[in-house]
Design an enzyme around this catalytic site. Structure first.
Site, PDB file in Angstrom:
ATOM      1  N   HIS A  68      12.889   4.356  18.849  1.00  0.00           N
ATOM      2  CA  HIS A  68      13.112   3.300  17.867  1.00  0.00           C
ATOM      3  C   HIS A  68      14.606   3.019  17.681  1.00  0.00           C
ATOM      4  O   HIS A  68      15.213   3.431  16.697  1.00  0.00           O
ATOM      5  CB  HIS A  68      12.457   3.671  16.529  1.00  0.00           C
ATOM      6  N   HIS A  73       6.825   8.710  21.458  1.00  0.00           N
ATOM      7  CA  HIS A  73       5.967   9.014  20.304  1.00  0.00           C
ATOM      8  C   HIS A  73       4.574   9.468  20.705  1.00  0.00           C
ATOM      9  O   HIS A  73       3.821   9.953  19.876  1.00  0.00           O
ATOM     10  CB  HIS A  73       5.847   7.775  19.400  1.00  0.00           C
ATOM     11  N   GLU A 122       3.509   7.661  16.381  1.00  0.00           N
ATOM     12  CA  GLU A 122       3.284   9.095  16.636  1.00  0.00           C
ATOM     13  C   GLU A 122       2.021   9.574  15.921  1.00  0.00           C
ATOM     14  O   GLU A 122       1.228  10.341  16.475  1.00  0.00           O
ATOM     15  CB  GLU A 122       4.494   9.914  16.177  1.00  0.00           C
ATOM     16  N   THR A 165       6.540  14.722  13.473  1.00  0.00           N
ATOM     17  CA  THR A 165       7.721  15.553  13.771  1.00  0.00           C
ATOM     18  C   THR A 165       8.984  15.118  13.028  1.00  0.00           C
ATOM     19  O   THR A 165       9.968  15.857  13.004  1.00  0.00           O
ATOM     20  CB  THR A 165       8.027  15.501  15.283  1.00  0.00           C
ATOM     21  N   CYS A 171      10.407  18.681  13.868  1.00  0.00           N
ATOM     22  CA  CYS A 171      11.117  19.206  15.039  1.00  0.00           C
ATOM     23  C   CYS A 171      12.524  19.684  14.680  1.00  0.00           C
ATOM     24  O   CYS A 171      13.059  19.368  13.615  1.00  0.00           O
ATOM     25  CB  CYS A 171      11.165  18.149  16.137  1.00  0.00           C
ATOM     26  N   SER A 220      13.261   3.366  12.557  1.00  0.00           N
ATOM     27  CA  SER A 220      13.385   4.750  13.029  1.00  0.00           C
ATOM     28  C   SER A 220      13.060   5.694  11.880  1.00  0.00           C
ATOM     29  O   SER A 220      13.784   5.752  10.882  1.00  0.00           O
ATOM     30  CB  SER A 220      14.809   4.989  13.540  1.00  0.00           C
ATOM     31  N   SER A 221      11.971   6.432  12.025  1.00  0.00           N
ATOM     32  CA  SER A 221      11.514   7.306  10.942  1.00  0.00           C
ATOM     33  C   SER A 221      12.586   8.338  10.596  1.00  0.00           C
ATOM     34  O   SER A 221      12.961   8.497   9.434  1.00  0.00           O
ATOM     35  CB  SER A 221      10.225   8.010  11.370  1.00  0.00           C
ATOM     36  N   SER A 236      17.620   8.702  17.629  1.00  0.00           N
ATOM     37  CA  SER A 236      17.516   7.705  18.710  1.00  0.00           C
ATOM     38  C   SER A 236      18.744   6.797  18.778  1.00  0.00           C
ATOM     39  O   SER A 236      18.738   5.797  19.500  1.00  0.00           O
ATOM     40  CB  SER A 236      16.249   6.862  18.497  1.00  0.00           C
TER      41      SER A 236
HETATM   42 FE1  SF4 Z   1      11.172  14.997  20.105  1.00  0.00          FE
HETATM   43 FE2  SF4 Z   1      13.425  13.911  19.232  1.00  0.00          FE
HETATM   44 FE3  SF4 Z   1      11.084  13.120  18.207  1.00  0.00          FE
HETATM   45 FE4  SF4 Z   1      12.103  15.521  17.652  1.00  0.00          FE
HETATM   46  S1  SF4 Z   1      12.992  13.531  17.073  1.00  0.00           S
HETATM   47  S2  SF4 Z   1       9.982  15.088  18.229  1.00  0.00           S
HETATM   48  S3  SF4 Z   1      13.056  16.109  19.602  1.00  0.00           S
HETATM   49  S4  SF4 Z   1      11.791  12.837  20.309  1.00  0.00           S
END
Ligand code: SF4
Length: 306
Positions: A41, A74, A126, A164, A194, A222-223, A266
């Site tokens: 994103h 995603h 996602e 995530t 994550c 972008s989340s 991102s």
């Molecule tokens: Fe993967 Fe990055 Fe999304 Fe975390 S933020 S789940 S590392 S793509």
């Protein structure tokens, strides 16, 4: 003005991998290479890939039969993957390995007879991809207020997974309520949020003690970038989410001496550089970066066969 750069900030390992996969696809196969949904994103990343021959679509039906098609970082549902096969598309999966890990867990829980709660933002790709790994009893939970009215088959056999890129603070609050309602809830060994999301939020939290205003470089959809802005605002630090320096409003800086800059997972670093240059054009600026915050995560980029 003093500028402090959050560390870590910007690209994560999953975004690096997804973008590399599209670049490799563009090198191996004649453009256009189709990408289902935005690969990540970020408007600048998309524009650069578009110029090289990537075509972003929202529906598989928009893709010509047999065309090379990349699934975004995603992840996608099983139904989408099956549909792509039926349409005869040549697919390449750029799902982040950390999202795939969540997929494996939801499948395991459903196979073991659990009802699964997917904690995340309804409608986010996602979350849709994660829910779509299974046909079992799955519900998306976005807010604490939804927990009381959740309808499950057996309160003793409930599990959860999360998106995530959630807010660490908000998710902890939500999980407290969830554990009260379902004391035996099955939890992941480690949080599904994550490493990149966790680390970038921790850096912004620390930055709030050092600056009076924070600029978060990232796109509006972008989340994880939105969560960074929220982390700052929760701590009463004014924060703005900007795609690039062109979105800065000079009025934000009246009476401000110390500015923090972060970037979503991102957002490319050159956009951060652009923001610093914009600030330097307004007057004298010193730039420092937070100490620590090193990340050493990288994901293997599969070799594509031509
Ligand atoms: Fe993967 Fe990055 Fe999304 Fe975390 S933020 S789940 S590392 S793509």
């Amino acid at each position: 003005m003093q500028v402090i750069l959050a560390k870590p900030r910007g690209f994560c390992a999953g975004v690096n991998r997804a973008i590399s996969i599209v670049h490799q696809a563009l090198e191996r196969f004649a453009p256009p290479v189709y990408v289902l949904h935005e690969i990540v994103h970020n408007t600048h990343v998309l524009e650069e890939l578009r110029q090289r021959g990537a075509v972003f679509v929202e529906e598989l039906e928009e893709i010509p039969k047999g065309a090379v098609t990349v699934f975004s970082a995603h992840g996608v549902s099983r139904a989408v993957a099956d549909q792509a096969a039926k349409l005869g598309l040549r697919t390449i999966d750029a799902t982040c390995p950390l999202v795939s890990k969540v997929h494996r867990r939801i499948i395991r829980l459903v196979n073991q007879g659990y009802d699964v709660l997917v904690i995340g933002h309804k409608g986010h790709p996602e979350v849709e991809g994660t829910c779509g790994q299974v046909d079992g009893n799955v519900a998306v939970v976005s807010r604490v207020a939804e927990i009381d009215t959740l309808d499950v088959r057996d309160p003793e056999r409930v599990g959860y997974v999360t998106q995530t890129t959630l807010s660490v603070d908000d998710t902890e609050e939500l999980l407290k309520t969830l554990r009260r309602r379902f004391p035996h809830i099955s939890e992941p060994e480690r949080t599904d949020i994550c490493y990149a999301t966790t680390n970038r939020q921790a850096a912004v939290r620390q930055l709030c003690d050092e600056v009076e205003l924070i600029l978060v470089v990232g796109s509006k959809n972008s989340s994880n970038s939105n969560r960074l802005r929220e982390v700052a605002r929760l701590r009463q630090t004014p924060a703005y989410l900007i795609d690039d320096a062109g979105e800065i409003d000079p009025h934000w800086f009246a009476g401000i001496q110390r500015v923090g800059i972060s970037a979503g997972a991102s957002a490319p670093e050159h956009l951060v550089t652009g923001v610093i240059e914009w600030l330097k054009r307004q007057g004298p600026v010193t730039v420092a970066e937070m100490a620590g915050g090193e990340e050493h995560v990288s994901f293997h980029v599969p070799e594509l066969e031509g």
